[in-house]
Design a protein around this motif. Sequence first.
Motif, PDB file in Angstrom:
ATOM      1  N   TRP B 400      -2.708 -11.548   9.252  1.00  0.00           N
ATOM      2  CA  TRP B 400      -3.035 -12.991   9.211  1.00  0.00           C
ATOM      3  C   TRP B 400      -2.139 -13.709   8.206  1.00  0.00           C
ATOM      4  N   LYS B 401      -2.017 -13.076   7.028  1.00  0.00           N
ATOM      5  CA  LYS B 401      -1.253 -13.715   5.950  1.00  0.00           C
ATOM      6  C   LYS B 401       0.241 -13.746   6.266  1.00  0.00           C
ATOM      7  N   TYR B 402       0.795 -12.618   6.727  1.00  0.00           N
ATOM      8  CA  TYR B 402       2.248 -12.529   6.853  1.00  0.00           C
ATOM      9  C   TYR B 402       2.757 -13.122   8.167  1.00  0.00           C
ATOM     10  N   ARG B 427      -0.651  -4.416  14.691  1.00  0.00           N
ATOM     11  CA  ARG B 427       0.723  -4.911  14.824  1.00  0.00           C
ATOM     12  C   ARG B 427       0.725  -6.438  14.742  1.00  0.00           C
ATOM     13  N   ASP B 428       1.753  -7.005  14.064  1.00  0.00           N
ATOM     14  CA  ASP B 428       1.875  -8.467  14.070  1.00  0.00           C
ATOM     15  C   ASP B 428       3.333  -8.840  14.271  1.00  0.00           C
ATOM     16  N   ASN B 429       3.571 -10.133  14.524  1.00  0.00           N
ATOM     17  CA  ASN B 429       4.946 -10.581  14.736  1.00  0.00           C
ATOM     18  C   ASN B 429       5.390 -11.499  13.591  1.00  0.00           C
ATOM     19  N   LYS B 440       7.191   2.113  -0.287  1.00  0.00           N
ATOM     20  CA  LYS B 440       6.648   1.432  -1.464  1.00  0.00           C
ATOM     21  C   LYS B 440       5.377   0.654  -1.145  1.00  0.00           C
ATOM     22  N   LEU B 441       5.238   0.314   0.147  1.00  0.00           N
ATOM     23  CA  LEU B 441       4.140  -0.563   0.567  1.00  0.00           C
ATOM     24  C   LEU B 441       2.790  -0.151   0.009  1.00  0.00           C
ATOM     25  N   PHE B 442       2.568   1.187  -0.021  1.00  0.00           N
ATOM     26  CA  PHE B 442       1.219   1.667  -0.286  1.00  0.00           C
ATOM     27  C   PHE B 442       0.946   1.924  -1.765  1.00  0.00           C
ATOM     28  N   PHE B 445       0.076  -2.410  -6.774  1.00  0.00           N
ATOM     29  CA  PHE B 445       0.873  -3.531  -7.295  1.00  0.00           C
ATOM     30  C   PHE B 445       2.266  -3.615  -6.682  1.00  0.00           C
ATOM     31  N   GLN B 446       2.535  -2.785  -5.677  1.00  0.00           N
ATOM     32  CA  GLN B 446       3.850  -2.843  -5.039  1.00  0.00           C
ATOM     33  C   GLN B 446       3.840  -3.930  -3.977  1.00  0.00           C
ATOM     34  N   ARG B 447       4.763  -4.880  -4.097  1.00  0.00           N
ATOM     35  CA  ARG B 447       4.840  -5.958  -3.114  1.00  0.00           C
ATOM     36  C   ARG B 447       6.270  -6.078  -2.633  1.00  0.00           C
ATOM     37  N   LEU B 448       6.426  -6.427  -1.363  1.00  0.00           N
ATOM     38  CA  LEU B 448       7.771  -6.614  -0.824  1.00  0.00           C
ATOM     39  C   LEU B 448       8.087  -8.099  -0.649  1.00  0.00           C
ATOM     40  N   HIS B 449       7.099  -8.932  -0.943  1.00  0.00           N
ATOM     41  CA  HIS B 449       7.336 -10.370  -0.842  1.00  0.00           C
ATOM     42  C   HIS B 449       6.955 -11.011  -2.167  1.00  0.00           C
ATOM     43  N   SER B 450       7.666 -12.069  -2.516  1.00  0.00           N
ATOM     44  CA  SER B 450       7.371 -12.715  -3.795  1.00  0.00           C
ATOM     45  C   SER B 450       6.107 -13.556  -3.650  1.00  0.00           C
ATOM     46  N   GLY B 456      -0.487 -12.623  -3.321  1.00  0.00           N
ATOM     47  CA  GLY B 456      -1.214 -11.370  -3.150  1.00  0.00           C
ATOM     48  C   GLY B 456      -1.123 -10.547  -4.417  1.00  0.00           C
ATOM     49  N   THR B 457      -1.822  -9.460  -4.439  1.00  0.00           N
ATOM     50  CA  THR B 457      -1.852  -8.624  -5.643  1.00  0.00           C
ATOM     51  C   THR B 457      -1.122  -7.298  -5.448  1.00  0.00           C
ATOM     52  N   GLY B 458      -0.922  -6.884  -4.215  1.00  0.00           N
ATOM     53  CA  GLY B 458      -0.270  -5.593  -3.974  1.00  0.00           C
ATOM     54  C   GLY B 458      -1.212  -4.410  -4.126  1.00  0.00           C
ATOM     55  N   VAL B 459      -2.526  -4.702  -4.054  1.00  0.00           N
ATOM     56  CA  VAL B 459      -3.505  -3.606  -4.186  1.00  0.00           C
ATOM     57  C   VAL B 459      -4.076  -3.243  -2.819  1.00  0.00           C
ATOM     58  N   GLY B 460      -3.996  -4.181  -1.881  1.00  0.00           N
ATOM     59  CA  GLY B 460      -4.655  -3.994  -0.581  1.00  0.00           C
ATOM     60  C   GLY B 460      -4.262  -2.719   0.142  1.00  0.00           C
ATOM     61  N   LEU B 461      -2.966  -2.513   0.347  1.00  0.00           N
ATOM     62  CA  LEU B 461      -2.544  -1.339   1.118  1.00  0.00           C
ATOM     63  C   LEU B 461      -2.802  -0.042   0.355  1.00  0.00           C
ATOM     64  N   ALA B 462      -2.745  -0.114  -0.980  1.00  0.00           N
ATOM     65  CA  ALA B 462      -3.098   1.071  -1.775  1.00  0.00           C
ATOM     66  C   ALA B 462      -4.549   1.447  -1.492  1.00  0.00           C
ATOM     67  N   THR B 463      -5.398   0.441  -1.426  1.00  0.00           N
ATOM     68  CA  THR B 463      -6.803   0.674  -1.109  1.00  0.00           C
ATOM     69  C   THR B 463      -6.940   1.271   0.293  1.00  0.00           C
TER      70      THR B 463
HETATM   71  N1  LIG Z   1       1.680  -7.312   7.956  1.00  0.00           N
HETATM   72  C1  LIG Z   1       2.648  -7.283   7.034  1.00  0.00           C
HETATM   73  N2  LIG Z   1       3.843  -7.820   7.294  1.00  0.00           N
HETATM   74  C2  LIG Z   1       4.821  -7.798   6.365  1.00  0.00           C
HETATM   75  N3  LIG Z   1       4.706  -7.232   5.156  1.00  0.00           N
HETATM   76  C3  LIG Z   1       3.525  -6.694   4.839  1.00  0.00           C
HETATM   77  C4  LIG Z   1       2.449  -6.682   5.758  1.00  0.00           C
HETATM   78  N4  LIG Z   1       1.412  -6.061   5.159  1.00  0.00           N
HETATM   79  C5  LIG Z   1       1.831  -5.733   3.923  1.00  0.00           C
HETATM   80  N5  LIG Z   1       3.102  -6.115   3.726  1.00  0.00           N
HETATM   81  C6  LIG Z   1       3.910  -5.926   2.531  1.00  0.00           C
HETATM   82  O1  LIG Z   1       3.284  -4.895   1.755  1.00  0.00           O
HETATM   83  C7  LIG Z   1       2.966  -5.378   0.460  1.00  0.00           C
HETATM   84  C8  LIG Z   1       1.703  -4.768  -0.017  1.00  0.00           C
HETATM   85  O2  LIG Z   1       0.613  -5.214   0.745  1.00  0.00           O
HETATM   86  P1  LIG Z   1      -0.804  -5.292   0.095  1.00  0.00           P
HETATM   87  O3  LIG Z   1      -0.992  -4.037  -0.633  1.00  0.00           O
HETATM   88  O4  LIG Z   1      -1.770  -5.666   1.127  1.00  0.00           O
HETATM   89  O5  LIG Z   1      -0.651  -6.416  -0.976  1.00  0.00           O
HETATM   90  P2  LIG Z   1      -0.766  -8.002  -0.841  1.00  0.00           P
HETATM   91  O6  LIG Z   1      -1.111  -8.287   0.552  1.00  0.00           O
HETATM   92  O7  LIG Z   1      -1.833  -8.342  -1.798  1.00  0.00           O
HETATM   93  O8  LIG Z   1       0.561  -8.448  -1.254  1.00  0.00           O
HETATM   94  C9  LIG Z   1       2.876  -6.861   0.634  1.00  0.00           C
HETATM   95  O9  LIG Z   1       3.206  -7.498  -0.577  1.00  0.00           O
HETATM   96  C10 LIG Z   1       3.916  -7.130   1.682  1.00  0.00           C
HETATM   97  O10 LIG Z   1       5.184  -7.257   1.104  1.00  0.00           O
END
Ligand SMILES: Nc1ncnc2c1ncn2[C@@H]1O[C@H](COP(=O)(O)OP(=O)(O)O)[C@@H](O)[C@H]1O
Lengths: 147, 491
Positions: B400-402, B427-429, B440-442, B445-450, B456-463
């Motif tokens: 939803w967010k991305y 899956r999303d587009n 690194k995603l998981f 505090f690891q985030r791939l977007h600023s 975001g906090t970067g904790v979601g996927l770790a959880t």
């Molecule tokens: N659906 C997605 N599309 C693109 N990048 C994603 C997606 N889900 C996660 N990411 C990348 O993985 C990182 C970590 O995700 P997450 O742990 O959920 O942290 P948050 O969503 O709080 O940033 C995100 O910062 C983002 O860069």
Amino acid sequence: MDPTHEVEILLVEDNPTDIELTLRALTSRHLANQLFVCRDGAEAIDFFFGNAPNALRDIGVTPRVILLDLNLPKVDGLEVLRRLKGDERTRTIPVVVLTSSAEQPDIAAAYRLGANSYIVKPVDFEAFSRAVSDLGLYWLLVNRPPH
Amino acid sequence: MSPLRDWPIKRKLTAILLLISGLVLVLTSAAFVTYQVVTFRGTIQSHLATRSRILAANSTAALAFANEADATEILAALKYDPHMVAAALYNQDGRVLATYPVAATADLIPAAPQPDGYRFQGGRLVGSTPVAQGGKRLGTLYIASDTKDVSDALRLSGVIAIVVLAIAMLAAYALAAALQGRISAPILALAETATAVSTRQDYSVRAPKLGEDELGTLTDAFNQMLVRIEDQDRELRRYATELEQRVAERTQELQERHEAVRRNAAELLAANQELDAFAYSVSHDLRAPLRSIDGFSHVLLEDYAAQLDQAGRDSLQRVRAASQRMATLIDDLLKLARVTRAEMRTEVVDLSGMARDIVAELQRATPERHVEFAIAPGLEARGDPRLLRVALDNLLRNGWKYTAKQPRPQIEFASTNVNGERAFVVRDNGAGFDMKYADKLFGVFQRLHSAAEFEGTGVGLATVRRIITRHGGRIWAEGAVDRGATFYFTL
Ligand SMILES: Nc1ncnc2c1ncn2[C@@H]1O[C@H](COP(=O)(O)OP(=O)(O)O)[C@@H](O)[C@H]1O
Ligand SMILES: [Mg+2]
């Protein structure tokens, strides 16, 4: 007017900032002049059950609602709650647990001991202020006590 | 007495030797005795015949003249031969003229003359001889002799035979006893060795070789067999020892591992308890000062707005934003801790229904957004419903967010087959990510977007990963920048 009659909200809270912020939130709804504060659990218990020079209890005035923090010095909040709900005379006073802890065991214990409501203090001041004043309004104006 | 086949071989050999030599000796003795008797009988028969003929010659006158007195006298001379039992002279008419002894009884002298010749009869040798003169027969001489000589000879040769037999048997016994050793000794030695082997399990003994005959070959073969058995036994023992050692080592190892596991479990428990305490204090003690910061910034903005210029007010707004962000971080961290600690209750979970609920919630919270959802129906899995909800919520919320900057956002929840294993897919587009950083995603505090792009906090996927791992599953992601992202997980 007898000053003791003005005690409608009893706040049991040790953190001076939280006391002030609570006061501020209540003030905005004009509920703050009927507030009395206990700064730890022992003081709260004294307020109701002690022999200490505490006129309020002897006169038999009871607050309309108690806002109770859990993390308190000396006697902790859950113990205060247990005493209040375990006593005939104080059982009917609504107790709102107002605390920073969002931990499940705390919430469960509070309800088990008879808390009427459990509110996690929001960090956001606006949200906090809304929560406190709403619950003040609810328990003082909306809710009807048994007597 | 034990049956013959149970006799010790020594006795058997001796017995066989004695039996054979005894048989030979008995047969030989019998032949000897028979020969003796036959020869002796012939001898005494011819003696009697000679004597009869002499007597007959002397009796012619007495018979011719029927002189009884002379005849009696002639016969009386027989008394000098003690073997003579009886004799008689018959005249031409077959009447008895004279007898010896004179008063011979009828059972000694036949009434009429017998046919000529000699024969043994009733323990005696009897015979009749013609008395003739000048070719004219005058009468018959009958004579009977006892056979005492014959029986004496028989007895003597019998005694001799028995004595010889006894001596020979003794000699045979002695020889057999001495010689059977040649055969029985190697066999006994073999037997003794075999007994030693079987009772003491000692394969190092060897049977002594006593000759080059078949028994020697047997002994050699037996010894060779022992060598082989000894080798094998040694090998076997070596293996057994090795095995024992290995078992001991493995046991030790297992014990150590067990100990380590127990220590780990204890440590884990302690760590969990610590985490509990930590989470508790984080939730309590870190939030309170944050509330102060936010609260008093607010107080400043409200009560002293007039004294502050725009930059001052901006700064205070930033303080507030920072404290609120920190509160979110704390909340997310607490959620992560809770996921780790939570007890699992496994049941069949309707993932499709769960996904629909979450989507509905998202749409309610942000009704102005229009996202196209495709949720495959009937997806189910076994797991803890609360935890799986947290995981699915995180994944869908990320989608939803991305996809926020995508003009036609689409999000899909389905299942697929990965190497024969069922995997769920979200899956999303949306914005996607660079595969270089996929691992690194998981991380926490690891985030791939600023934060400026997407907050975001970067904790979601770790959880999420922790939840999937606790269910024994795997999670991985695929994506490309601006081409969307796909998350796979198994349960
Ligand atoms: N659906 C997605 N599309 C693109 N990048 C994603 C997606 N889900 C996660 N990411 C990348 O993985 C990182 C970590 O995700 P997450 O742990 O959920 O942290 P948050 O969503 O709080 O940033 C995100 O910062 C983002 O860069
Ligand atoms: Mg996220």
